[in-house]
Enzyme design. Structure first.
Site, PDB file in Angstrom:
ATOM      1  CG  LEU A  54      -1.833  -1.241   1.371  1.00  0.00           C
ATOM      2  CD1 LEU A  54      -2.640  -1.156   2.663  1.00  0.00           C
ATOM      3  CD2 LEU A  54      -2.757  -1.378   0.169  1.00  0.00           C
ATOM      4  CB  ILE A  64       1.232   0.114   5.648  1.00  0.00           C
ATOM      5  CG1 ILE A  64       0.297  -1.112   5.743  1.00  0.00           C
ATOM      6  CG2 ILE A  64       0.412   1.405   5.587  1.00  0.00           C
ATOM      7  CD1 ILE A  64      -0.494  -1.162   7.034  1.00  0.00           C
ATOM      8  CG  ASP A  65       6.444   3.430   2.248  1.00  0.00           C
ATOM      9  OD1 ASP A  65       6.798   4.024   3.282  1.00  0.00           O
ATOM     10  OD2 ASP A  65       6.982   3.610   1.138  1.00  0.00           O
ATOM     11  CB  ILE A  66       0.184   5.460   2.810  1.00  0.00           C
ATOM     12  CG1 ILE A  66      -0.134   4.134   2.119  1.00  0.00           C
ATOM     13  CG2 ILE A  66      -0.715   6.570   2.290  1.00  0.00           C
ATOM     14  CD1 ILE A  66      -1.552   3.655   2.328  1.00  0.00           C
ATOM     15  CG  ASN A  88       8.368   3.937   6.495  1.00  0.00           C
ATOM     16  OD1 ASN A  88       8.956   4.249   7.529  1.00  0.00           O
ATOM     17  ND2 ASN A  88       8.585   4.570   5.348  1.00  0.00           N
TER      18      ASN A  88
END
Length: 220
Positions: free
Chosen positions: A73, A142-144, A176
């Site tokens: 993501l 998850i890196d949004i 992250n």
């Protein structure tokens, strides 16, 4: 080649484009590598790639190679896909979700995002995708970010519960986060407390100065 060599002396910007989500995006030669940056932070193939690579090492490359499916993501330039494919040697399926079509365009043009096998890139809001997908995954990354800002929904119960539902038993979440002040540290502490005893949660602070990484294993 000349620009690449000169980039060891100073960064050389080769492309700049406005984005509805990230305001301003830049493709730059920096220390011999092409990187994708927003106004205030690295999006791909710079410090961000180092951050996520550390997270993957915490989980374990050998373990990841035995996974069958990975959800990402927040794809940006695709640096974590590059790490998974070329360093980890992951051969399963990767689904990448990226809301910003401009980012996808630059990633394909400059970073070869469409050159990988068994990788699907979906131009969609991560929240909407997570809400409707019926697939389950062994690793969810998850890196949004929108520049240095993280959307609030990432820390809300509904999204957390939905991500947990999509994760296979013995699977991992790699999350992250950016920590700039006390409020961000408090936010992360509250996030960590939301996981019950059937999860193993580890927090790795001070990754590349402002990044904190979570690895979360689903035990049962």
């Amino acid at each position: 080649m000349i620009k690449r060599l000169l980039s060891f002396l100073f960064p050389i910007k080769i492309h700049e484009k406005k984005s509805d989500f990230s305001k301003n995006l830049e493709v730059t030669w920096n220390n011999g590598y092409l990187v994708l940056d927003s106004k205030n932070t690295n999006y791909s193939f710079g410090s961000l790639q180092r951050v996520l690579k550390k997270g993957l090492k915490y989980i374990g490359y050998e373990r990841i190679r035995n996974f069958k499916s990975i959800l990402i993501l927040g794809v940006a330039g695709g640096s974590v896909i590059d790490t998974l494919k070329n360093e980890v040697k992951f051969e399963g399926t990767i689904t990448g979700v990226e809301i910003d079509s401009t980012v996808i365009e630059l990633a394909k043009k400059y970073f070869g995002l469409d050159n990988y096998n068994k990788v699907s890139i979906i131009n969609e809001d991560a929240f909407e995708f997570v809400l409707k997908t019926k697939e389950k995954y062994d690793l969810i990354i998850i890196d949004i970010f929108q520049d240095t800002t993280m959307p609030n929904f990432l820390f809300e119960d509904f999204f957390i519960n939905r991500i947990n539902y999509l994760l296979n038993i013995k699977g991992f979440i790699l999350f992250n986060t950016m920590v700039l002040d006390y409020q961000d540290r408090r936010r992360n502490a509250i996030y960590k407390s939301k996981f019950e005893s059937n999860y193993s949660v580890r927090l790795y602070p001070k990754i590349e100065v402002h990044n904190e990484l979570f690895t979360i294993k689903k035990l049962a």
